[in-house]
Scaffold this motif. Structure first.
Motif, mmCIF file in Angstrom:
data_model
loop_
_atom_site.group_PDB
_atom_site.id
_atom_site.type_symbol
_atom_site.label_atom_id
_atom_site.label_comp_id
_atom_site.label_asym_id
_atom_site.label_seq_id
_atom_site.Cartn_x
_atom_site.Cartn_y
_atom_site.Cartn_z
ATOM 1 N N MET A 285 10.424 20.724 -5.944
ATOM 2 C CA MET A 285 10.912 21.652 -4.936
ATOM 3 C C MET A 285 11.767 20.959 -3.897
ATOM 4 S SD MET A 285 9.990 24.754 -5.552
ATOM 5 C CE MET A 285 10.426 25.377 -3.980
ATOM 6 N N TYR A 286 12.169 19.754 -4.197
ATOM 7 C CA TYR A 286 13.097 19.057 -3.309
ATOM 8 C C TYR A 286 14.061 18.250 -4.156
ATOM 9 C CZ TYR A 286 10.474 14.728 -4.057
ATOM 10 O OH TYR A 286 9.885 13.632 -4.614
ATOM 11 N N GLN A 287 15.168 17.946 -3.562
ATOM 12 C CA GLN A 287 16.187 17.161 -4.244
ATOM 13 C C GLN A 287 16.790 16.203 -3.229
ATOM 14 O OE1 GLN A 287 19.517 19.517 -5.634
ATOM 15 N NE2 GLN A 287 19.990 18.041 -7.243
ATOM 16 N N ILE A 288 16.856 14.939 -3.587
ATOM 17 C CA ILE A 288 17.505 13.938 -2.740
ATOM 18 C C ILE A 288 18.818 13.547 -3.398
ATOM 19 C CG2 ILE A 288 17.341 11.638 -1.733
ATOM 20 C CD1 ILE A 288 14.310 11.991 -1.627
ATOM 21 N N ILE A 289 19.899 13.827 -2.707
ATOM 22 C CA ILE A 289 21.231 13.505 -3.203
ATOM 23 C C ILE A 289 21.763 12.372 -2.338
ATOM 24 C CG2 ILE A 289 23.557 14.394 -3.568
ATOM 25 C CD1 ILE A 289 21.920 17.226 -3.537
ATOM 26 N N ARG A 290 22.132 11.278 -2.950
ATOM 27 C CA ARG A 290 22.569 10.128 -2.174
ATOM 28 C C ARG A 290 23.858 9.551 -2.731
ATOM 29 N NH1 ARG A 290 19.466 4.787 -4.088
ATOM 30 N NH2 ARG A 290 21.594 4.093 -4.225
ATOM 31 N N CYS A 291 24.530 8.818 -1.871
ATOM 32 C CA CYS A 291 25.741 8.113 -2.293
ATOM 33 C C CYS A 291 25.361 7.019 -3.279
ATOM 34 C CB CYS A 291 26.411 7.440 -1.097
ATOM 35 S SG CYS A 291 27.001 8.556 0.159
ATOM 36 N N ARG A 292 26.352 6.569 -3.995
ATOM 37 C CA ARG A 292 26.136 5.389 -4.827
ATOM 38 C C ARG A 292 26.243 4.166 -3.921
ATOM 39 N NH1 ARG A 292 31.191 3.189 -6.125
ATOM 40 N NH2 ARG A 292 32.912 4.531 -5.547
ATOM 41 N N ASN A 293 25.811 3.042 -4.406
ATOM 42 C CA ASN A 293 25.872 1.808 -3.617
ATOM 43 C C ASN A 293 27.301 1.261 -3.635
ATOM 44 O OD1 ASN A 293 23.152 1.597 -2.787
ATOM 45 N ND2 ASN A 293 22.579 0.945 -4.830
ATOM 46 N N CYS A 294 28.130 1.759 -2.731
ATOM 47 C CA CYS A 294 29.523 1.311 -2.685
ATOM 48 C C CYS A 294 29.703 0.311 -1.544
ATOM 49 C CB CYS A 294 30.458 2.502 -2.539
ATOM 50 S SG CYS A 294 30.656 3.109 -0.855
ATOM 51 N N PRO A 295 30.839 -0.367 -1.479
ATOM 52 C CA PRO A 295 31.066 -1.368 -0.421
ATOM 53 C C PRO A 295 31.072 -0.801 0.996
ATOM 54 C CG PRO A 295 32.670 -1.630 -2.200
ATOM 55 C CD PRO A 295 31.927 -0.364 -2.463
ATOM 56 N N ASN A 296 31.245 0.506 1.144
ATOM 57 C CA ASN A 296 31.258 1.109 2.477
ATOM 58 C C ASN A 296 29.858 1.302 3.062
ATOM 59 O OD1 ASN A 296 34.069 1.358 2.651
ATOM 60 N ND2 ASN A 296 34.039 3.298 1.543
ATOM 61 N N ALA A 297 28.825 1.239 2.219
ATOM 62 C CA ALA A 297 27.459 1.491 2.688
ATOM 63 C C ALA A 297 27.044 0.457 3.727
ATOM 64 C CB ALA A 297 26.485 1.478 1.523
ATOM 65 N N VAL A 298 26.469 0.950 4.812
ATOM 66 C CA VAL A 298 26.014 0.062 5.897
ATOM 67 C C VAL A 298 24.484 0.063 6.017
ATOM 68 C CG1 VAL A 298 28.179 0.237 7.187
ATOM 69 C CG2 VAL A 298 26.327 1.870 7.664
ATOM 70 N N ILE A 299 23.822 0.787 5.115
ATOM 71 C CA ILE A 299 22.360 0.842 5.074
ATOM 72 C C ILE A 299 21.908 0.548 3.645
ATOM 73 C CG2 ILE A 299 22.071 2.467 6.992
ATOM 74 C CD1 ILE A 299 21.797 4.685 4.783
ATOM 75 N N CYS B 19 12.003 8.298 1.873
ATOM 76 C CA CYS B 19 12.038 9.769 1.928
ATOM 77 C C CYS B 19 11.223 10.378 0.787
ATOM 78 C CB CYS B 19 13.478 10.264 1.877
ATOM 79 S SG CYS B 19 14.427 9.939 3.375
ATOM 80 N N THR B 20 11.335 9.794 -0.396
ATOM 81 C CA THR B 20 10.567 10.273 -1.545
ATOM 82 C C THR B 20 9.076 10.181 -1.264
ATOM 83 O OG1 THR B 20 12.337 9.610 -3.052
ATOM 84 C CG2 THR B 20 10.164 9.953 -4.022
ATOM 85 N N GLU B 21 8.658 9.111 -0.621
ATOM 86 C CA GLU B 21 7.247 8.925 -0.287
ATOM 87 C C GLU B 21 6.765 9.992 0.696
ATOM 88 O OE1 GLU B 21 3.352 7.708 0.087
ATOM 89 O OE2 GLU B 21 4.802 7.394 -1.518
ATOM 90 N N ILE B 22 7.623 10.407 1.622
ATOM 91 C CA ILE B 22 7.248 11.475 2.564
ATOM 92 C C ILE B 22 6.972 12.775 1.806
ATOM 93 C CG2 ILE B 22 8.129 12.981 4.414
ATOM 94 C CD1 ILE B 22 7.153 10.269 5.398
ATOM 95 N N PHE B 23 7.848 13.116 0.868
ATOM 96 C CA PHE B 23 7.624 14.340 0.083
ATOM 97 C C PHE B 23 6.327 14.236 -0.719
ATOM 98 C CE2 PHE B 23 12.193 14.971 0.796
ATOM 99 C CZ PHE B 23 12.205 16.318 1.116
ATOM 100 N N ARG B 24 6.068 13.069 -1.309
ATOM 101 C CA ARG B 24 4.860 12.874 -2.103
ATOM 102 C C ARG B 24 3.608 12.936 -1.224
ATOM 103 N NH1 ARG B 24 0.987 10.020 -2.913
ATOM 104 N NH2 ARG B 24 1.556 8.413 -1.440
ATOM 105 N N SER B 25 3.625 12.220 -0.110
ATOM 106 C CA SER B 25 2.429 12.140 0.736
ATOM 107 C C SER B 25 2.102 13.455 1.441
ATOM 108 C CB SER B 25 2.565 11.011 1.758
ATOM 109 O OG SER B 25 3.571 11.315 2.706
ATOM 110 N N THR B 26 3.089 14.294 1.654
ATOM 111 C CA THR B 26 2.824 15.594 2.281
ATOM 112 C C THR B 26 2.527 16.681 1.246
ATOM 113 O OG1 THR B 26 5.189 16.136 2.312
ATOM 114 C CG2 THR B 26 4.275 15.115 4.298
ATOM 115 N N ASP B 27 2.620 16.326 -0.051
ATOM 116 C CA ASP B 27 2.409 17.288 -1.135
ATOM 117 C C ASP B 27 3.339 18.489 -0.956
ATOM 118 O OD1 ASP B 27 1.239 18.212 -3.499
ATOM 119 O OD2 ASP B 27 -0.378 19.249 -2.447
ATOM 120 N N PHE B 28 4.584 18.190 -0.599
ATOM 121 C CA PHE B 28 5.531 19.240 -0.234
ATOM 122 C C PHE B 28 5.759 20.246 -1.351
ATOM 123 C CE2 PHE B 28 9.833 20.995 0.004
ATOM 124 C CZ PHE B 28 9.779 21.604 1.248
ATOM 125 N N THR B 29 5.932 19.775 -2.582
ATOM 126 C CA THR B 29 6.254 20.690 -3.678
ATOM 127 C C THR B 29 5.172 21.751 -3.850
ATOM 128 O OG1 THR B 29 7.595 19.040 -4.814
ATOM 129 C CG2 THR B 29 6.722 20.836 -6.161
#
Length: 196
Positions: free
Chosen positions: A1-15, A24-34
């Motif tokens: 019931m959730y989807q995480i869409i992220r950039c690819r690891n490109c040279p512009n990434a600063v994080i 973020c995935t762990e937050i969804f899992r630990s809260t039993d969000f789905t």
């Protein structure tokens, strides 16, 4: 019931995209969000707009389109001006937002125009401009559909812990205050207007 869409690891990434995605995935899992979301909807076959979308962008280019997701993170690299400028002008030409003015005393960053992409710090040959802080801009409430709206800023800059905590609080808000089927953007608008 959730989807995480992220950039690819490109040279512009600063994080570190892998690290924040895992957090973020762990937050969804630990809260039993789905399961809680399915229970809230009273359905085992949710519609596409019932899927909570997170957009994680490695930099302000925002290729993952966090502005139209329920919850979005944009990587930030805040530039700092130090000593040692040789007036080469590389920072001025590298800045996609014309946020750097080169004066007699070196570069000056126009903060109202700077989007914290980090390009000036990466290109500076002397280290006169360097990255002071990296982190996340947090936005939420974006959506497309019949009544599209852009996500609104919650934090202009926070660390990973703050970003993940904001996601947890946002999910709690949706689960406990949201009406069945109500999108986060609509919920936030309802709260802002003070209607029940």
């Amino acid at each position: 019931m959730y989807q995480i869409i992220r950039c690819r690891n490109c040279p512009n990434a600063v994080i570190d995209l892998d690290q924040i995605t895992a957090a973020c995935t762990e937050i969804f899992r630990s809260t039993d969000f789905t399961n809680k979301q399915l229970e809230r909807l009273g359905s085992t076959k949710p519609k596409q707009h019932h899927i909570f979308q997170v957009g994680i962008a490695g930099c302000p280019n925002s290729c993952s389109q966090p502005q139209i997701k329920d919850f979005g993170l944009q990587g930030q690299a805040v530039p700092v001006v130090g000593d040692g400028c040789t007036a080469c002008g590389l920072c001025v030409s590298a800045c996609p937002d014309q946020a750097i003015v080169l004066g007699e005393e070196g570069p000056c960053i126009v903060e109202s125009q700077c989007l914290n992409c980090g390009k000036c710090a990466k290109i500076c040959p002397t280290g006169a401009i360097y990255t002071g802080t990296t982190g996340y801009r947090v936005i939420r409430g974006g959506k497309l559909g019949r009544r599209p709206q852009l996500a609104r800023e919650v934090y202009s800059l926070t660390n990973q812990e703050g970003a993940v905590q904001c996601l947890r609080e946002t999910l709690d808000l949706l689960l406990w205050v949201g009406k069945p089927g109500e999108r986060l953007g609509a919920l936030l608008e309802r709260i802002e207007k003070g209607s029940s």
